[in-house]
Scaffold this active site. Structure first.
Site, mmCIF file in Angstrom:
data_model
loop_
_atom_site.group_PDB
_atom_site.id
_atom_site.type_symbol
_atom_site.label_atom_id
_atom_site.label_comp_id
_atom_site.label_asym_id
_atom_site.label_seq_id
_atom_site.Cartn_x
_atom_site.Cartn_y
_atom_site.Cartn_z
ATOM 1 N N ASP A 114 0.859 -1.185 0.000
ATOM 2 C CA ASP A 114 0.000 0.000 0.000
ATOM 3 C C ASP A 114 0.893 1.233 0.000
ATOM 4 O OD1 ASP A 114 -1.671 2.155 0.547
ATOM 5 O OD2 ASP A 114 -3.003 0.972 1.817
ATOM 6 N N HIS B 238 0.584 7.860 4.177
ATOM 7 C CA HIS B 238 1.175 7.117 5.283
ATOM 8 C C HIS B 238 2.690 7.304 5.381
ATOM 9 C CE1 HIS B 238 -2.738 5.281 5.583
ATOM 10 N NE2 HIS B 238 -2.658 4.862 4.334
ATOM 11 N N ILE C 225 -0.398 9.170 8.889
ATOM 12 C CA ILE C 225 -1.215 8.305 9.743
ATOM 13 C C ILE C 225 -0.930 6.837 9.415
ATOM 14 C CG2 ILE C 225 -3.007 10.056 9.917
ATOM 15 C CD1 ILE C 225 -4.677 8.440 7.929
ATOM 16 N N GLY D 166 -5.344 1.910 8.243
ATOM 17 C CA GLY D 166 -6.407 1.296 9.021
ATOM 18 C C GLY D 166 -6.269 -0.213 9.086
#
Length: 311
Positions: free
Chosen positions: A192, A197, A212, A215
Site C-alpha cells: 500500500d 502514510h 497516519i 487502518g
C-alpha cells in the site's frame, strides 16, 4: 457523475494473480509489531520460518497477499469508477475465512462491485473479492466498504446499517498495544504505497499534522492481540472478522483494545490511548472455531541459503 453505478455493478469481475511466500508473511507480521519479545516462542511463530510448530499466518494477511496493497482494490480498474484517490476513505472491512492461509501459495483474486450505496453527501462502494488458491479453492472472501466523498445524492439505496455496538458492560479484556513510530513505513512494504502514510506534506494537505497509520494495520494489530490473548495464539481458529474505521491512528501511539466475549464471538473497539481514547476501530467482531487438539511438532525446514523470489 464519476461513479456510473449501473456500469460498475454490471462490469465483469477483475481477475488478478496473487503469489506470496513466507518472506512476505514474516514481513507483514513484523509490520504489525510481531516479534516482541524476540525470544518468545509464541511471537516467533509469526516471524521465524523454521519454528518447530511451523509459521502461522494471520487471516488479515489475505488482504495484502501478493503485494497488491489489499485484495479487492483492483476494483478501481473497473469501468465506471472515474474517481480521485484523494476523495476516498476506507470505511470498513469484512473477512470471511474459508480455509487457513498457507505461508506460501500461488493464487488468484476475483473482484467485483455488488453495490454502491447513496449516503447523501458521499457514496459507499462495496467491493467483494475472493482469494482462490492454485486449485481454485477459496481461501478468504472480503468486503471493503469504500467511502467516496462528494459522490452521493444520486437517488440510490442507502444500504443496510453496519453498526455493531459493543455490549453495555465492562470488557472481558483490555489490552494496550504499542506501535512504532516507523510502523506505517514498514506496513507500506506490504504494497500500500499511499503517500498519506509516509509523506508529511501529503498528510498536511489531508488535514493531519503527520502521516497516519493504515487502518488495515491497526485492524491487523487488533486481530493478532485477540488471537494471542483469547485464542491460544492459534490464528487458524479465526473464521471471520470485521470492523469500521472510525478515526485515525498515528504511528507511535498506543492502541487500547477493549474486547467482550459474546454468543457470536468477540466484539471489540480500539482507541488511541494518548488522545483521550479517540475512536480508531468500532463495530468490530471476530469469530472463531473451537480450540483444536494439539498438533505434533514438525521437523524444522532445512536452512535456505537465500530467500526465494521466484513467482
Amino acid at each position: 457523475m464519476p461513479i456510473d453505478v449501473e456500469k460498475v455493478t454490471s462490469a465483469p469481475p477483475v481477475h488478478a494473480p496473487a503469489v506470496w511466500d513466507d518472506r512476505e508473511v514474516r514481513l507483514y507480521h513484523l509490520a504489525l509489531g510481531a516479534g516482541v519479545p524476540e525470544t518468545d516462542p509464541a511471537e516467533l511463530r509469526y516471524v521465524y520460518e523454521r519454528h518447530e510448530r511451523g509459521l502461522q499466518v494471520l487471516p488479515t494477511f489475505g488482504v495484502v497477499a501478493g503485494g497488491g496493497g489489499g485484495v479487492g482494490f483492483q476494483v478501481f480498474d473497473l469501468p465506471g469508477m472515474d474517481i480521485e484517490l484523494a476523495s476516498v476513505l476506507h470505511g470498513g472491512q469484512e473477512i470471511t475465512v474459508h480455509r487457513p492461509l498457507p505461508a506460501a501459495a500461488r493464487g488468484t483474486t476475483v473482484t467485483h462491485v455488488p453495490a454502491v450505496h447513496d449516503k447523501g453527501t458521499a457514496a459507499v462502494v462495496v467491493q467483494e473479492s475472493t482469494l482462490f488458491d492454485e486449485d481454485g479453492e477459496p481461501l478468504i472472501t472480503q468486503r471493503n466498504h469504500i467511502f467516496v466523498r462528494g459522490e452521493g445524492g444520486f437517488g440510490g439505496d442507502r444500504g443496510p446499517s453496519a453498526r455493531l455496538p459493543a455490549p453495555d458492560r465492562e470488557p472481558d479484556l483490555t489490552a494496550e498495544v504499542p506501535s512504532l513510530r516507523q510502523q506505517a513505513l514498514l506496513y507500506r512494504l506490504a504494497g500500500d504505497w499511499n503517500p498519506l502514510h509516509a509523506d508529511p506534506a501529503t498528510a498536511r494537505r489531508a488535514g493531519y499534522d503527520r502521516p497516519i497509520l493504515h487502518g488495515l494495520c491497526s485492524f491487523g494489530m487488533a486481530v493478532k492481540t485477540v488471537t494471542d490473548r483469547l485464542l491460544g495464539g492459534d490464528a487458524a481458529r479465526v473464521t471471520g472478522c470485521r470492523t469500521r474505521f472510525a478515526g485515525v491512528f498515528f504511528p507511535g501511539e498506543t492502541l487500547r483494545l477493549r474486547v467482550w466475549e459474546t454468543d457470536d464471538g468477540y466484539r471489540l473497539t480500539a482507541t488511541a490511548a494518548e488522545r483521550d481514547d479517540a475512536p480508531v476501530l468500532t463495530d468490530a467482531r471476530i469469530t472463531a472455531a473451537p480450540a483444536r487438539a494439539a498438533a505434533p511438532e514438525r521437523t524444522a525446514a532445512p536452512e535456505r541459503t537465500a530467500p526465494s523470489h521466484e513467482h
